[in-house]
Enzyme design. Structure first.
Site, PDB file in Angstrom:
ATOM      1  N   GLN A 216       0.815  -1.209   0.000  1.00 25.15           N
ATOM      2  CA  GLN A 216       0.000   0.000   0.000  1.00 25.15           C
ATOM      3  C   GLN A 216       0.852   1.264   0.000  1.00 25.15           C
ATOM      4  O   GLN A 216       0.311   2.360  -0.101  1.00 25.15           O
ATOM      5  CB  GLN A 216      -0.910   0.012   1.238  1.00 25.15           C
ATOM      6  CG  GLN A 216      -1.947  -1.092   1.267  1.00 25.15           C
ATOM      7  CD  GLN A 216      -2.657  -1.189   2.599  1.00 25.15           C
ATOM      8  OE1 GLN A 216      -2.668  -2.226   3.233  1.00 25.15           O
ATOM      9  NE2 GLN A 216      -3.261  -0.103   3.046  1.00 25.15           N
ATOM     10  N   PHE A 247      -5.921  -3.918   3.447  1.00 21.34           N
ATOM     11  CA  PHE A 247      -6.597  -3.611   4.711  1.00 21.34           C
ATOM     12  C   PHE A 247      -5.674  -2.974   5.757  1.00 21.34           C
ATOM     13  O   PHE A 247      -5.977  -2.979   6.934  1.00 21.34           O
ATOM     14  CB  PHE A 247      -7.248  -4.865   5.304  1.00 21.34           C
ATOM     15  CG  PHE A 247      -8.127  -5.602   4.346  1.00 21.34           C
ATOM     16  CD1 PHE A 247      -9.270  -5.019   3.828  1.00 21.34           C
ATOM     17  CD2 PHE A 247      -7.816  -6.891   3.946  1.00 21.34           C
ATOM     18  CE1 PHE A 247     -10.085  -5.691   2.935  1.00 21.34           C
ATOM     19  CE2 PHE A 247      -8.616  -7.577   3.051  1.00 21.34           C
ATOM     20  CZ  PHE A 247      -9.756  -6.977   2.546  1.00 21.34           C
ATOM     21  N   GLU A 251       0.668  -1.736   4.525  1.00 25.40           N
ATOM     22  CA  GLU A 251       1.103  -0.335   4.557  1.00 25.40           C
ATOM     23  C   GLU A 251       2.567  -0.248   4.979  1.00 25.40           C
ATOM     24  O   GLU A 251       3.412   0.280   4.256  1.00 25.40           O
ATOM     25  CB  GLU A 251       0.238   0.480   5.514  1.00 25.40           C
ATOM     26  CG  GLU A 251       0.676   1.937   5.584  1.00 25.40           C
ATOM     27  CD  GLU A 251      -0.219   2.793   6.453  1.00 25.40           C
ATOM     28  OE1 GLU A 251       0.188   3.927   6.765  1.00 25.40           O
ATOM     29  OE2 GLU A 251      -1.328   2.350   6.823  1.00 25.40           O
ATOM     30  N   ARG A 329      -5.624   8.016  16.959  1.00 30.09           N
ATOM     31  CA  ARG A 329      -6.934   7.971  16.300  1.00 30.09           C
ATOM     32  C   ARG A 329      -7.992   7.369  17.226  1.00 30.09           C
ATOM     33  O   ARG A 329      -9.163   7.772  17.190  1.00 30.09           O
ATOM     34  CB  ARG A 329      -6.848   7.190  14.987  1.00 30.09           C
ATOM     35  CG  ARG A 329      -8.106   7.292  14.136  1.00 30.09           C
ATOM     36  CD  ARG A 329      -7.887   6.752  12.743  1.00 30.09           C
ATOM     37  NE  ARG A 329      -7.215   7.690  11.874  1.00 30.09           N
ATOM     38  CZ  ARG A 329      -7.830   8.523  11.039  1.00 30.09           C
ATOM     39  NH1 ARG A 329      -9.151   8.548  10.986  1.00 30.09           N
ATOM     40  NH2 ARG A 329      -7.154   9.329  10.260  1.00 30.09           N
ATOM     41  N   ARG A 361      -7.778  -1.544   8.682  1.00 37.32           N
ATOM     42  CA  ARG A 361      -8.958  -0.764   8.309  1.00 37.32           C
ATOM     43  C   ARG A 361      -9.659  -0.135   9.523  1.00 37.32           C
ATOM     44  O   ARG A 361     -10.211  -0.826  10.365  1.00 37.32           O
ATOM     45  CB  ARG A 361      -9.927  -1.692   7.568  1.00 37.32           C
ATOM     46  CG  ARG A 361     -11.005  -0.985   6.792  1.00 37.32           C
ATOM     47  CD  ARG A 361     -11.807  -2.018   6.014  1.00 37.32           C
ATOM     48  NE  ARG A 361     -12.667  -1.408   5.025  1.00 37.32           N
ATOM     49  CZ  ARG A 361     -13.388  -2.110   4.142  1.00 37.32           C
ATOM     50  NH1 ARG A 361     -13.308  -3.431   4.129  1.00 37.32           N
ATOM     51  NH2 ARG A 361     -14.148  -1.495   3.267  1.00 37.32           N
ATOM     52  N   PHE A 363      -7.900   1.854  11.639  1.00 38.35           N
ATOM     53  CA  PHE A 363      -6.674   2.425  12.199  1.00 38.35           C
ATOM     54  C   PHE A 363      -6.860   2.998  13.599  1.00 38.35           C
ATOM     55  O   PHE A 363      -6.478   4.113  13.890  1.00 38.35           O
ATOM     56  CB  PHE A 363      -6.168   3.516  11.244  1.00 38.35           C
ATOM     57  CG  PHE A 363      -4.698   3.827  11.385  1.00 38.35           C
ATOM     58  CD1 PHE A 363      -3.749   2.978  10.844  1.00 38.35           C
ATOM     59  CD2 PHE A 363      -4.269   4.958  12.046  1.00 38.35           C
ATOM     60  CE1 PHE A 363      -2.396   3.257  10.961  1.00 38.35           C
ATOM     61  CE2 PHE A 363      -2.916   5.251  12.170  1.00 38.35           C
ATOM     62  CZ  PHE A 363      -1.983   4.396  11.630  1.00 38.35           C
ATOM     63  N   ALA A 533      -5.927   5.462   5.486  1.00 38.43           N
ATOM     64  CA  ALA A 533      -6.699   6.524   6.145  1.00 38.43           C
ATOM     65  C   ALA A 533      -7.898   6.964   5.308  1.00 38.43           C
ATOM     66  O   ALA A 533      -8.370   8.097   5.446  1.00 38.43           O
ATOM     67  CB  ALA A 533      -5.810   7.720   6.473  1.00 38.43           C
ATOM     68  N   GLU A 734     -12.643   3.123   5.343  1.00 31.98           N
ATOM     69  CA  GLU A 734     -12.624   2.676   6.735  1.00 31.98           C
ATOM     70  C   GLU A 734     -13.926   2.895   7.512  1.00 31.98           C
ATOM     71  O   GLU A 734     -14.325   2.020   8.292  1.00 31.98           O
ATOM     72  CB  GLU A 734     -11.483   3.382   7.474  1.00 31.98           C
ATOM     73  CG  GLU A 734     -10.119   3.027   6.950  1.00 31.98           C
ATOM     74  CD  GLU A 734      -9.025   3.873   7.576  1.00 31.98           C
ATOM     75  OE1 GLU A 734      -8.082   3.284   8.118  1.00 31.98           O
ATOM     76  OE2 GLU A 734      -9.141   5.116   7.523  1.00 31.98           O
TER      77      GLU A 734
END
Length: 786
Positions: A216, A247, A251, A329, A361, A363, A533, A734
């Site tokens: 990703q 997902f 990343e 988050r 997904r 985060f 994100a 997400e």
């Protein structure tokens, strides 16, 4: 596609009155290739002659010093060409995305079962895997911390704890007529992408390296590989055409695989492919963070929250990875859709001797929001009220006059539609009538119990780290009128490419079939952000639009110069350019513009405006806008076994002015089922030695077709983004993962009915049949004791 969804899509505008290529239900750009099996994934790329295959040697201990590592048997195994350890890495032995605490290969200390110790390169995938298991390793074991609770007790953290306070929670507690206090545990989740981690590194001239990687974040892979090989970034090209799912698991954690493939290829001057076996993938890589919460909330007689305090600790794993922004988050989403005047939120990232957990997904957003939903559910039961009514009374205000529209971190909520959205879903799902029917059913059914719940969501869209909110794109127009677009986003099945193509086609006024997207490539668009994100279409769509607009302006000016008329009157639509009362085919003007030496390609760039965040004070304006949604779920539970089934689900999601309703509805449906799996069936289990026991499909249960409700109603809320997002659309990656909260709380509602709804079931997540039965037993004991 169910009848409700099909009916919804047929009502969408077909743009017959006003030409458009955005806002239309278009199929995924690779849909036909997927069905035919012709879509090329990293492992499908034809192998270059001389390609070798790699496998990893993994730690068998959770926390230990390596006393000795004899690899003679590995090296002499059939087909083995080379074996490399940490000392063979030319540059930096690190793949940590933020903090440099994540070694590519262990240098003598192992911190979880499954940590890579060495890499074997052989003539075949199977030979490499067989050889990797022949190492003779001696360990000196050390104490291991395995749970977030243990980490909190030991004050073992990968980053310092963070705290957000607003108002005076202690004073607010003192004036609260009622309090609820308790604990909650919410488990993690394996990304379980269909395509596992894989990288294919091909050496190029002058110490260059081409890395095909399922990732990703191609730019981060470029950086990690460059640092590991001790070369500059311009020597490394990373390419990703598509992933078989990501997902968040691809990343940052694709870096290990990219680095080791490239290191091996660099040493041997031969192509090397490193493809993880499913068991190895699940043993090595991180998952969604599990969270443990200790909470206390004060509220009044109506159920309105007056004070809230929560301490949440996550299982970060052995290194920092992305745990800090995940925790941030979670803190920012603890409010969900509710105004919290006086709060005290503490978040800790527990250092444990397990896989280093990573992006997934949502985060951290789902983990933050579920805590307040659990609390609201308890308040409602304590007051003998319907949980929906308690939720409504705590919603953010609609405007400044109500004075309840500023989040705990200081951002004003200016786009609140949760009142209208929930009202629409409450009516369309017939929630009140079904609630009465569920209560009546339970009163007459001794064994089978039904449950019903409606839960809302508010989700902030943007990267927490402000500088990541940028994107670039290239648009090329060829002389036959066809268009090629390249952008920094990556396609993992979510449909970013079809949306970007629609944006470009719309801007140039040409049919969608004339636009094609190519593989994400660090040599085309540089310094890209991760596709994460939920910002993929927002950022890259805007960048591609900017590039296409530049070309459009050039063509419009050329058309006026050639055919006369006013520049402001030039229109691009239906593959035609309308200028001075003439309609000339797009490709005709493009051909003439080329002969006139007009530049027919352009780059585009976009940076989301208005964002700022202070991590020290945990305040600012971290999000561009909020996406909203709500869902209603009805379940039936067998109170003797804990077995359950989802009977019906209604979901309403705010996608703004959707770029592609078909893609967006598919994303909502997929997120709902994936989130339902997280909350009900997907249980991660480690044994006392720290080994992940659920490391294969045989022991880890993701939802199957049979788990989907027969009655599944999904629709998009009619809305337009108040922010200048791409065509006023909203993200759909997400946020919908929070929709299946309603499944969990419907199960809890069914369990509560065993005790006549008078007791709060101690139900943790995932709500497996065993967990449900345990909660039923607890409620029965409370009822008998009363």
């Amino acid at each position: 596609m169910n009848k409700q969804t099909e009916a919804f899509l047929t009502k969408l505008p077909d743009a017959t009155s006003a030409w458009a290529e955005v806002g239309l239900a278009r199929t995924h750009e690779s849909a036909v290739l997927h069905v035919l099996g012709e879509a090329t994934y990293t492992d499908d790329i034809p192998e270059v002659q001389g390609t070798l295959h790699a496998a990893l040697g993994l730690s068998a201990k959770a926390h230990a010093h390596i006393l000795s590592m004899n690899l003679d048997a590995v090296k002499s195994s059939p087909g083995v060409v080379a074996v490399y350890t940490a000392k063979d890495i030319p540059g930096s032995n690190d793949c940590g995305p933020i903090i440099h605490d994540d070694p590519i290969l262990s240098e003598g200390l192992v911190e979880y079962v499954g940590q890579p110790l060495f890499v074997v390169v052989a003539d075949s995938h199977d030979n490499a895997r067989r050889a990797a298991r022949k190492a003779d390793i001696s360990y000196q074991e050390l104490p291991a911390i395995l749970t977030p609770q243990e980490a909190k007790q030991a004050q073992s953290f990968v980053v310092p704890p963070m705290r957000l306070q607003r108002g005076n929670a202690q004073s607010a507690f003192e004036r609260s007529p009622h309090r609820v206090k308790g604990e909650l545990y919410v488990g993690g989740q394996e990304q379980f992408y269909l395509e596992g981690q894989i990288s294919y590194a091909i050496p190029k001239e002058d110490n260059g390296m081409l890395v095909y990687c399922s990732t990703q974040h191609p730019t981060e892979m470029q950086h990690v590989v460059a640092h590991a090989l001790n070369v500059h970034s311009h020597k490394i090209v990373v390419e990703c055409r598509r992933m078989g799912g990501g997902f968040g698991g691809k990343e940052s954690q694709s870096a290990l695989w990219a680095a080791l493939a490239a290191i091996s290829a660099s040493h041997l001057k031969r192509p090397v492919k490193l493809r993880a076996d499913r068991d190895d993938d699940m043993l090595v890589t991180g998952k969604r963070h599990c969270f443990h919460y200790e909470y206390e909330v004060g509220y009044d007689d109506s159920g309105r929250i007056i004070a809230a305090k929560v301490e949440m600790v996550s299982r970060a794993g052995y290194s920092a990875d992305l745990s800090a922004p995940v925790a941030t988050r979670a803190v920012c989403h603890f409010d969900n859709t509710y105004y919290l005047a006086d709060v005290d939120i503490i978040a800790m990232c527990g250092k444990t001797n397990t896989q280093s957990n990573t992006a997934f997904r949502g985060f951290g957003g789902p983990q933050g929001a579920i805590a307040i939903e659990y609390i609201v559910d308890e308040i409602a039961r304590n007051l003998g009220q319907d949980a929906l009514d308690i939720r409504k009374i705590n919603f953010y205000g609609r405007n400044d006059a109500e004075g309840r529209n500023v989040t705990q971190y200081g951002q004003k909520v200016v786009d609140n539609v949760i009142h209208e959205l929930v009202a629409e879903l409450e009516a369309s799902s017939e929630y009140r009538a079904r609630r009465a029917a569920v209560i009546a059913f339970n009163a007459s059914s001794a064994v089978l119990k039904k449950g019903l719940a409606l839960t809302p969501l508010k989700f902030g869209i943007a990267f927490n780290v402000t500088h990541l909110n940028q994107a670039g794109a290239l648009v090329h127009v060829y002389t036959d009128g066809s268009v090629l677009v390249n952008h920094g986003g990556t396609e993992m099945g979510q449909g970013i490419n079809i949306k970007v193509c629609q944006v470009v086609a719309h801007e140039l006024g040409i049919p969608l079939k004339m636009v094609r997207a190519t593989a994400t490539d660090t040599s085309k668009v540089a310094n890209t952000s991760a596709t994460a994100a939920s910002t993929g279409a927002d950022l890259n769509g805007k960048a591609a639009q900017a590039a296409a607009h530049t070309i459009r302006q050039r063509l419009a000016e050329f058309a006026v110069t050639t055919y006369g008329g006013e520049l402001t009157a030039v229109r691009f639509e239906h593959g035609l350019i309308h200028v001075n009362a003439q309609a000339i085919p797009f490709e005709e003007i493009v051909g003439k513009a080329y002969l006139a030496r007009i530049q027919l390609w352009s780059d585009g760039f976009y940076a989301t405006p208005g964002l700022h965040w202070d991590p020290k004070t945990m305040s600012g304006n971290p999000f561009s806008y909020f996406a909203y949604g709500a869902s209603v779920s009805e379940v039936i539970v067998d109170s003797l076994t804990g077995e359950w089934k989802l009977l019906r689900a209604d979901a309403l999601y705010d996608a703004g002015k959707s770029l592609n309703p078909a893609i967006d509805i598919g994303q909502v449906e997929g997120a709902f089922i994936q989130g339902m799996g997280w909350l009900t069936t997907e249980e991660l289990c480690w044994n006392q030695s720290g080994k992940l026991m659920t490391h294969a499909p045989s022991t880890y249960k993701i939802p199957a077709i049979s788990d989907c409700p027969e009655d599944f109603r999904v629709a998009l809320f009619k809305n337009s983004n108040v922010q200048d997002s791409i065509h006023r659309s909203k993200a759909v990656g997400e946020p919908p993962l929070l929709l299946p909260f309603s499944v969990f709380f419907a199960i809890r509602d069914a369990v509560a009915s065993v005790g006549a709804y008078k007791f709060n079931p101690p139900l943790n997540s995932p709500a497996t049949s065993e967990a449900i039965l345990t909660a039923i037993t607890a409620v029965s004991k409370m009822a008998n004791a009363a």
